[in-house]
Design a protein around this motif. Structure first.
Motif, short mmCIF file in Angstrom:
data_model
loop_
_atom_site.label_atom_id
_atom_site.label_comp_id
_atom_site.label_asym_id
_atom_site.label_seq_id
_atom_site.Cartn_x
_atom_site.Cartn_y
_atom_site.Cartn_z
N GLY A 1 0.80 -1.21 0.00
CA GLY A 1 0.00 0.00 0.00
C GLY A 1 0.83 1.27 0.00
N ASN A 2 2.14 1.15 0.07
CA ASN A 2 3.01 2.33 0.06
C ASN A 2 3.35 2.71 -1.37
OD1 ASN A 2 3.13 2.27 2.87
ND2 ASN A 2 4.90 0.90 2.85
N SER A 3 3.41 4.01 -1.63
CA SER A 3 3.79 4.44 -2.97
C SER A 3 5.31 4.39 -3.09
CB SER A 3 3.28 5.86 -3.23
OG SER A 3 3.88 6.75 -2.33
N LYS A 4 5.78 4.23 -4.32
CA LYS A 4 7.21 4.16 -4.56
C LYS A 4 7.82 5.54 -4.34
CE LYS A 4 8.73 1.59 -7.99
NZ LYS A 4 8.92 1.12 -9.36
N GLY A 5 8.96 5.56 -3.70
CA GLY A 5 9.66 6.81 -3.49
C GLY A 5 10.37 7.25 -4.77
N CYS A 6 10.84 8.47 -4.73
CA CYS A 6 11.52 9.04 -5.90
C CYS A 6 12.76 8.24 -6.26
CB CYS A 6 11.85 10.50 -5.63
SG CYS A 6 12.52 11.37 -7.04
N MET A 7 13.52 7.82 -5.24
CA MET A 7 14.74 7.06 -5.50
C MET A 7 14.42 5.69 -6.08
SD MET A 7 17.78 7.60 -5.57
CE MET A 7 19.44 7.30 -5.18
N ASP A 8 13.34 5.06 -5.63
CA ASP A 8 12.93 3.78 -6.19
C ASP A 8 12.53 3.92 -7.65
OD1 ASP A 8 13.37 2.40 -3.83
OD2 ASP A 8 11.29 2.65 -3.14
N GLN A 9 11.79 4.98 -7.97
CA GLN A 9 11.41 5.24 -9.36
C GLN A 9 12.65 5.48 -10.21
OE1 GLN A 9 8.68 8.56 -8.94
NE2 GLN A 9 7.01 7.26 -9.67
N PHE A 10 13.60 6.24 -9.68
CA PHE A 10 14.83 6.54 -10.39
C PHE A 10 15.60 5.26 -10.68
CE2 PHE A 10 19.42 7.37 -10.20
CZ PHE A 10 19.56 8.23 -11.28
N LEU A 11 15.81 4.44 -9.67
CA LEU A 11 16.59 3.21 -9.85
C LEU A 11 15.88 2.23 -10.78
CD1 LEU A 11 17.90 2.67 -6.22
CD2 LEU A 11 19.18 3.49 -8.21
N THR A 12 14.56 2.16 -10.70
CA THR A 12 13.80 1.29 -11.59
C THR A 12 13.92 1.75 -13.03
OG1 THR A 12 12.24 0.79 -9.82
CG2 THR A 12 11.52 0.32 -12.07
N TYR A 13 13.81 3.08 -13.24
CA TYR A 13 13.86 3.59 -14.61
C TYR A 13 15.26 3.50 -15.21
CZ TYR A 13 13.20 6.41 -18.70
OH TYR A 13 13.16 6.82 -20.00
N TYR B 1 9.61 10.48 -18.34
CA TYR B 1 9.44 9.03 -18.44
C TYR B 1 9.57 8.35 -17.08
CZ TYR B 1 9.52 9.22 -23.54
OH TYR B 1 9.22 9.46 -24.85
N MET B 2 10.45 8.84 -16.22
CA MET B 2 10.64 8.23 -14.91
C MET B 2 9.39 8.34 -14.06
SD MET B 2 13.37 9.21 -11.92
CE MET B 2 12.47 10.66 -11.40
N CYS B 3 8.74 9.48 -14.09
CA CYS B 3 7.55 9.72 -13.27
C CYS B 3 6.24 9.33 -13.97
CB CYS B 3 7.48 11.18 -12.87
SG CYS B 3 8.86 11.70 -11.83
N ASP B 4 6.34 8.74 -15.15
CA ASP B 4 5.17 8.33 -15.95
C ASP B 4 4.26 9.49 -16.31
OD1 ASP B 4 5.73 5.64 -16.31
OD2 ASP B 4 4.82 5.08 -14.39
N PHE B 5 4.82 10.68 -16.46
CA PHE B 5 4.02 11.82 -16.89
C PHE B 5 3.57 11.66 -18.34
CE2 PHE B 5 6.37 14.61 -13.65
CZ PHE B 5 5.42 14.36 -12.69
N HIS B 6 4.31 10.87 -19.13
CA HIS B 6 3.93 10.70 -20.54
C HIS B 6 2.60 9.96 -20.68
CE1 HIS B 6 6.05 6.99 -19.53
NE2 HIS B 6 5.48 6.43 -20.57
N THR B 7 2.20 9.20 -19.68
CA THR B 7 0.90 8.53 -19.73
C THR B 7 -0.22 9.44 -19.22
OG1 THR B 7 1.24 7.56 -17.54
CG2 THR B 7 1.91 6.24 -19.46
N GLN B 8 0.13 10.46 -18.44
CA GLN B 8 -0.87 11.35 -17.86
C GLN B 8 -1.11 12.59 -18.71
OE1 GLN B 8 0.73 12.12 -14.00
NE2 GLN B 8 0.66 9.97 -13.39
N LEU B 9 -0.09 13.05 -19.39
CA LEU B 9 -0.19 14.25 -20.22
C LEU B 9 -0.36 13.83 -21.67
CD1 LEU B 9 2.73 16.24 -18.58
CD2 LEU B 9 0.30 16.45 -18.08
N ASN B 10 -1.59 13.77 -22.12
CA ASN B 10 -1.89 13.22 -23.45
C ASN B 10 -1.96 14.28 -24.55
OD1 ASN B 10 -2.02 10.63 -22.43
ND2 ASN B 10 -4.17 10.85 -21.91
N PHE B 11 -1.77 15.54 -24.22
CA PHE B 11 -1.87 16.57 -25.24
C PHE B 11 -0.62 16.66 -26.11
CE2 PHE B 11 -0.40 18.47 -21.33
CZ PHE B 11 0.69 19.23 -21.72
#
Length: 153
Positions: A5-17, A66-76
């Motif tokens: 139930g915890n969201s991924k931290g910024c460092m986890d997103q960075f290392l994953t990407y 791409y790391m924060c998945d903004f490309h899926t949220q910002l469709n314009f």
């Protein structure tokens, strides 16, 4: 969110990407742009810095998007085509600029900047090349079924 139930931290997103192919390519492009900036700073004539700074900023922006998945949220904006055009233009610009620098500069730092510029151009070309299959998948043909012709009675 992970299974607890915890969201991924910024460092986890960075290392994953960074472990993805696109993340590795963007990371190498960022590092090479920084190296080119250092070489131009040590050169007798620090010209052509604008290209390296511009591409460094664009690489960081696309990395964060791409790391924060903004490309899926910002469709314009079509992020795939934007990234492809960024990489293709940088490929051509770095190759042309590096050849000019290698011909015109005779100091060690200028030659190093030209060589690293050629290497960076190759990475941007590879980035553009790896983006092409993703563009084809993202934009399928609009006509996928048999043609339906209405019959007028």
């Amino acid at each position: 969110m992970d299974s607890s139930g915890n969201s991924k931290g910024c460092m986890d997103q960075f290392l994953t990407y960074v472990c993805t192919l696109k993340g590795k390519i963007l990371t190498v492009e960022i590092v090479l742009c920084i190296i080119i900036l250092i070489c131009y700073g040590a050169s007798w004539t620090p010209g052509y810095v604008t290209l390296a700074v511009t591409e460094l900023v664009l690489c960081i922006v696309f990395f964060i998007i791409y790391m924060c998945d903004f490309h899926t949220q910002l469709n314009f904006i079509h992020w795939g085509w934007s990234d492809f055009l960024r990489a293709a233009i940088a490929f051509l610009a770095f190759l042309i600029t590096s050849i000019i620098v290698l011909i015109g500069h005779h100091d060690g730092a200028g030659i190093a900047a030209g060589v690293f510029g050629l290497l960076t151009g190759v990475f941007f070309g590879y980035d553009a090349y790896t983006s092409i299959p993703l563009l084809k998948k993202a934009n399928p043909s609009p006509h996928t079924g048999p043609a339906v012709i209405p019959v007028v009675p």
